[in-house]
Design an enzyme around this catalytic site. Sequence first.
Site, PDB file in Angstrom:
ATOM      1  N   PRO A  91       0.806  -1.227   0.000  1.00 52.89           N
ATOM      2  CA  PRO A  91       0.000   0.000   0.000  1.00 52.89           C
ATOM      3  C   PRO A  91       0.843   1.283   0.000  1.00 52.89           C
ATOM      4  CG  PRO A  91      -0.222  -1.175   2.092  1.00 52.89           C
ATOM      5  CD  PRO A  91       0.572  -2.053   1.191  1.00 52.89           C
ATOM      6  N   GLU A 118       2.558  -7.540   8.794  1.00 53.66           N
ATOM      7  CA  GLU A 118       2.760  -6.093   8.912  1.00 53.66           C
ATOM      8  C   GLU A 118       3.667  -5.555   7.821  1.00 53.66           C
ATOM      9  OE1 GLU A 118       1.070  -7.424  11.310  1.00 53.66           O
ATOM     10  OE2 GLU A 118      -0.089  -5.584  11.181  1.00 53.66           O
ATOM     11  N   ARG A 156      -1.604  -9.831 -20.285  1.00 52.93           N
ATOM     12  CA  ARG A 156      -2.537  -9.583 -21.394  1.00 52.93           C
ATOM     13  C   ARG A 156      -1.983  -8.576 -22.391  1.00 52.93           C
ATOM     14  NH1 ARG A 156      -7.593  -8.781 -21.184  1.00 52.93           N
ATOM     15  NH2 ARG A 156      -7.831  -6.915 -22.384  1.00 52.93           N
ATOM     16  N   ASP A 171      -9.049  -1.418 -24.808  1.00 48.72           N
ATOM     17  CA  ASP A 171      -9.324  -1.445 -23.370  1.00 48.72           C
ATOM     18  C   ASP A 171      -9.452  -0.031 -22.832  1.00 48.72           C
ATOM     19  OD1 ASP A 171      -9.270  -4.112 -22.900  1.00 48.72           O
ATOM     20  OD2 ASP A 171      -7.217  -4.182 -22.153  1.00 48.72           O
TER      21      ASP A 171
HETATM   22  N1  ADE Z   1      -0.569  -5.164  -0.206  1.00 46.33           N
HETATM   23  C1  ADE Z   1      -1.429  -4.758   0.735  1.00 46.33           C
HETATM   24  N2  ADE Z   1      -2.204  -3.774   0.288  1.00 46.33           N
HETATM   25  C2  ADE Z   1      -1.829  -3.545  -1.007  1.00 46.33           C
HETATM   26  C3  ADE Z   1      -2.243  -2.639  -2.018  1.00 46.33           C
HETATM   27  N3  ADE Z   1      -3.211  -1.750  -1.822  1.00 46.33           N
HETATM   28  N4  ADE Z   1      -1.618  -2.695  -3.200  1.00 46.33           N
HETATM   29  C4  ADE Z   1      -0.621  -3.554  -3.404  1.00 46.33           C
HETATM   30  N5  ADE Z   1      -0.183  -4.430  -2.498  1.00 46.33           N
HETATM   31  C5  ADE Z   1      -0.782  -4.439  -1.303  1.00 46.33           C
END
Ligand code: ADE
Length: 264
Positions: A91, A118, A156, A171
């Site tokens: 994230p 974590e 793809r 796309d």
């Molecule tokens: N791992 C945990 N959350 C994630 C996300 N939003 N994008 C990519 N990998 C992740």
Amino acid sequence: MVMRVDIVTIFPDMVRGFAREGIVARAHERGVVDLAVHDLRDFTTDKHRVVDDSPFGGGPGMVLKPEPFFRAMAHIRATRGEPSAVIVPGPQGRPFTHDAAVAWSRAGHIVLLCGRYEGIDERVVEALATDEISIGDYVLSGGELAAMVVADAVVRQVPGVVGDARSVSEDSFARPWLDHPHYTRPAEWEGRRVPDVLLSGHHAQVARWRLRTALERTLDRRPDLLEGPGFPGEAGIDAERTLREIRAERQGIRPGRKERKQES
Ligand code: ADE
């Protein structure tokens, strides 16, 4: 040239299931893509195959240890060659986009290192990763789903994977707006008719309708795309004119909230 994709994970079966079906499986069968899944635990050296440990500095949860990732990468380099990109999904990464998918589809060999719990020891990211990417502003329990998203989007784009190259070039995001609606037989289902223009056989009218509906839904759902640097792109004049028409019509027919308030 065969595109290589390596995924390192503590849940290899989850990723193998994905690789066994659909687009990736087909690409594998056609010999265009060679996807390998590596179990992180195979690169531990202790009896219990431990991959995680508690975080320095304290706090909840566990962190994936560095050594197994370094051994896994050494194994991949030795047996599969030097990758052009080593991607860590998380994230905290930069947003994953269509452009990245296209670039990596031409890279020849990519590796995805999946984190869990974590997180991953930061030295893995520092020393091994070329890219850290996020697939959206939400937190998944691990990198596997994101790695599969990336693998699917990349594969793809590899020539010869998707049967009709037009499916890829048309796309959403290959163009700077969302895709138009699609219909197939029957022409009427439970009272819902397919738009007449699609049954008309008028190619120019069909093209106009598709451009218009695509721009309408982009304006409703992702107006940011129409302000972006990619707009209007190749279909320039038509797209700009159609968008102006839609905006003008909406101003006349469907007043915004502010105008409605002033009227009452
Ligand atoms: N791992 C945990 N959350 C994630 C996300 N939003 N994008 C990519 N990998 C992740």
